[in-house]
Design an enzyme around this catalytic site. Structure first.
Site, PDB file in Angstrom:
ATOM      1  N   HIS A 143      57.267  -5.155  14.684  1.00 54.28           N
ATOM      2  CA  HIS A 143      56.976  -6.231  13.728  1.00 54.28           C
ATOM      3  C   HIS A 143      58.283  -6.899  13.288  1.00 54.28           C
ATOM      4  O   HIS A 143      58.399  -8.135  13.305  1.00 54.28           O
ATOM      5  CB  HIS A 143      56.234  -5.615  12.533  1.00 54.28           C
ATOM      6  CG  HIS A 143      55.971  -6.539  11.393  1.00 54.28           C
ATOM      7  ND1 HIS A 143      54.697  -6.965  11.051  1.00 54.28           N
ATOM      8  CD2 HIS A 143      56.808  -7.106  10.473  1.00 54.28           C
ATOM      9  CE1 HIS A 143      54.770  -7.758   9.995  1.00 54.28           C
ATOM     10  NE2 HIS A 143      56.039  -7.842   9.607  1.00 54.28           N
ATOM     11  N   GLU A 144      59.280  -6.098  12.912  1.00 53.15           N
ATOM     12  CA  GLU A 144      60.554  -6.651  12.432  1.00 53.15           C
ATOM     13  C   GLU A 144      61.350  -7.297  13.555  1.00 53.15           C
ATOM     14  O   GLU A 144      62.001  -8.322  13.351  1.00 53.15           O
ATOM     15  CB  GLU A 144      61.378  -5.561  11.737  1.00 53.15           C
ATOM     16  CG  GLU A 144      60.704  -4.958  10.509  1.00 53.15           C
ATOM     17  CD  GLU A 144      60.283  -5.980   9.476  1.00 53.15           C
ATOM     18  OE1 GLU A 144      60.992  -7.002   9.316  1.00 53.15           O
ATOM     19  OE2 GLU A 144      59.237  -5.775   8.826  1.00 53.15           O
ATOM     20  N   HIS A 147      60.009 -10.672  13.975  1.00 61.42           N
ATOM     21  CA  HIS A 147      60.610 -11.597  12.996  1.00 61.42           C
ATOM     22  C   HIS A 147      61.962 -12.096  13.513  1.00 61.42           C
ATOM     23  O   HIS A 147      62.275 -13.289  13.407  1.00 61.42           O
ATOM     24  CB  HIS A 147      60.828 -10.886  11.660  1.00 61.42           C
ATOM     25  CG  HIS A 147      59.629 -10.846  10.774  1.00 61.42           C
ATOM     26  ND1 HIS A 147      58.829 -11.944  10.538  1.00 61.42           N
ATOM     27  CD2 HIS A 147      59.103  -9.822  10.025  1.00 61.42           C
ATOM     28  CE1 HIS A 147      57.861 -11.607   9.699  1.00 61.42           C
ATOM     29  NE2 HIS A 147      57.998 -10.332   9.371  1.00 61.42           N
ATOM     30  N   GLU A 194      53.862 -13.332   8.768  1.00 60.07           N
ATOM     31  CA  GLU A 194      53.561 -11.904   8.793  1.00 60.07           C
ATOM     32  C   GLU A 194      52.457 -11.600   9.813  1.00 60.07           C
ATOM     33  O   GLU A 194      52.480 -10.563  10.476  1.00 60.07           O
ATOM     34  CB  GLU A 194      53.143 -11.432   7.404  1.00 60.07           C
ATOM     35  CG  GLU A 194      54.284 -11.323   6.419  1.00 60.07           C
ATOM     36  CD  GLU A 194      55.326 -10.315   6.880  1.00 60.07           C
ATOM     37  OE1 GLU A 194      54.977  -9.163   7.155  1.00 60.07           O
ATOM     38  OE2 GLU A 194      56.506 -10.700   6.969  1.00 60.07           O
TER      39      GLU A 194
END
Length: 364
Positions: A143-144, A147, A194
Site C-alpha cells: 500500500h505504501e 503511494h 487511499e
C-alpha cells in the site's frame, strides 16, 4: 526462526511463494479514477514540480527526516529485517527502482504513511507492527509503496503542512477559510488515493483474504477470531443503503474531516475491484506502462472519472444518490420525495396529495 515455522518475535512466517511481478507498470493501472484524473491534471500543469519544490523551504520535510532518523528505527537487514524483505519485495513486484527508506516509530496507534517531496519516506507505527501478521503487513507495505509509485507522498506532505498551518492561523478568519478550503479538497483527493493504494497493496500481497483481515483488524483490533469477513462487508452495504436523507447528509459531514475512507467502505471497494476485469487484466500482464504516461490525455482521464462517478451514482443504494438519479431522470413530485426522505419535515402541514405526517413513524 523456530522449527515450527514461526519467528521468535511472534510474527507468523508464511512460507514464501511465487508472486507475479509487473515490470514497468504505471500507477495508472491501479489508481482510482478520481485519484488518477487529479494526478494526471497536476502532472500536466506547466511548472507544477518547480512550484512545489520551491515550497520545500517552507515544508518541514528536512525536519521530519532528521526526526525519524534520530527517534525511530530505520528498517534494514539488521533491524526489522522481515519488514525490509517485504519492502524490497514490494518494490520488486511494482518495479520501483529506488527502495524508499522505511522507519518504525513508537506509537501504539496503528498507522502508516508515505511522505516526502524529493524522496518518499515510509513510516509504520509499532501499533501496526504488533497488530498485523506477516501477510497482512505485506499488503500494508505494498500500500505504501503504491503511494510512492503514484507520487502521493508530495501531496500528503503538503496536506500535513497546510493542516498544521490552518491551526496556526485559525485566528485569521479569511486566511483560515481559504486554507481549509484547500485542505478539504486535498482530503477528498486523499481519500480516493487511499483506495488506489489499497489496490497496490493487493497487487503486492496477491492475497485478498490477508488484505481483508488487515482492514478488519484496523476496525476491530486483535480479536480476529471474533470477526467475519462476510459480516464485515455487510456492514458496508448497511452503511451505504441504510437510513434516509438525514443519514446521507450525516455521512458526508462525518467523512469531511477524515483523510481515509471508513474501513468497511475500503474493504468493500477493494473486494469489488478484485473481482473486476481491470484487476484480472493486470494479473494476466495487460496493464499501462510508465513509458506511456507522458502520452496520457487529461481529457480522457476526466471523462473516465466522470463516467465512474455516474455509474456509482446510478448503482448506489444511498438515499441521497437515489434522489440525485431521480432528479437527473426527471422524476415527478420531487418535493414530496425530499420531505419524505427527511422524515416528513416533522410538524409541517400535509398537502392534499400527501398523507398526514402523523401516519408515518420515524425510526430513529
Amino acid at each position: 526462526m523456530s522449527d515450527d515455522g514461526h519467528e521468535q518475535n511472534g510474527h507468523e512466517n508464511v512460507p514464501s511463494r511465487q508472486r507475479r511481478r509487473f515490470p514497468g507498470i504505471s500507477s495508472r493501472a491501479y489508481e482510482h479514477p478520481a485519484d488518477r484524473s487529479a494526478l494526471v491534471a497536476l502532472r500536466k500543469l506547466s511548472g507544477f514540480d518547480t512550484v512545489f519544490k520551491a515550497l520545500s523551504g517552507l515544508l518541514p520535510e528536512r525536519s521530519l527526516r532528521l526526526l525519524f532518523l534520530s527517534d525511530s528505527v530505520r528498517v534494514s537487514d539488521q533491524q526489522f529485517s522481515y519488514l525490509n524483505d517485504m519492502l524490497r519485495d514490494a518494490c520488486y513486484i511494482l518495479d520501483l527502482e529506488k527502495v524508499p527508506p522505511m522507519y518504525v516509530n513508537q506509537d501504539p496507534i496503528p498507522n502508516a504513511m508515505c511522505i516526502g517531496l524529493d524522496e518518499p519516506i515510509i513510516v509504520v507505527t509499532t501499533g501496526l507492527v504488533d497488530l498485523l501478521d506477516e501477510e497482512e503487513m505485506r499488503a500494508v507495505v505494498g500500500h505504501e509503496v503504491g503511494h510512492a509509485l503514484s507520487g502521493h507522498a508530495v501531496y500528503r506532505t503538503i496536506l500535513l503542512f497546510l493542516t498544521n498551518l490552518a491551526i496556526r492561523v485559525a485566528w485569521i478568519p479569511l486566511g483560515n477559510l481559504a486554507i481549509m478550503a484547500i485542505v478539504t479538497a486535498l482530503r477528498e483527493w486523499f481519500r480516493k488515493s487511499e483506495l488506489s493504494a489499497d489496490r497496490a497493496g493487493l497487487l503486492v500481497g496477491q492475497d485478498l483474504r490477508a488484505s481483508m483481515r488487515g482492514l478488519m483488524k484496523l476496525a476491530g483490533g486483535h480479536h480476529l477470531h471474533e470477526m467475519n469477513v462476510d459480516a464485515f462487508l455487510k456492514q458496508a452495504e448497511e452503511y451505504e443503503a441504510g437510513g434516509d436523507l438525514r443519514d446521507s447528509v450525516l455521512k458526508i459531514l462525518n467523512v469531511l474531516p477524515r483523510t481515509h475512507p471508513f474501513t468497511t467502505v475500503r474493504a468493500a471497494e477493494l473486494k469489488k475491484w478484485s473481482e473486476s476485469r481491470d484487476y484480472q487484466r493486470i494479473m494476466d500482464g495487460h496493464y499501462p506502462r510508465r513509458t506511456e504516461d507522458k502520452d496520457t490525455s487529461v481529457t480522457d482521464s476526466f471523462r473516465e472519472s466522470a463516467s465512474h462517478y455516474a455509474t456509482n451514482v446510478k448503482s448506489s443504494k444511498d438515499p441521497l444518490m437515489k434522489l440525485v438519479t431521480d432528479i437527473a431522470g426527471g422524476a415527478g413530485d420531487l418535493g414530496g420525495r425530499v420531505r419524505r426522505g427527511f422524515g416528513g419535515f416533522a410538524g409541517s402541514t400535509p398537502t392534499d396529495d400527501e398523507p398526514p405526517t402523523e401516519t408515518r413513524r420515524d425510526e430513529d
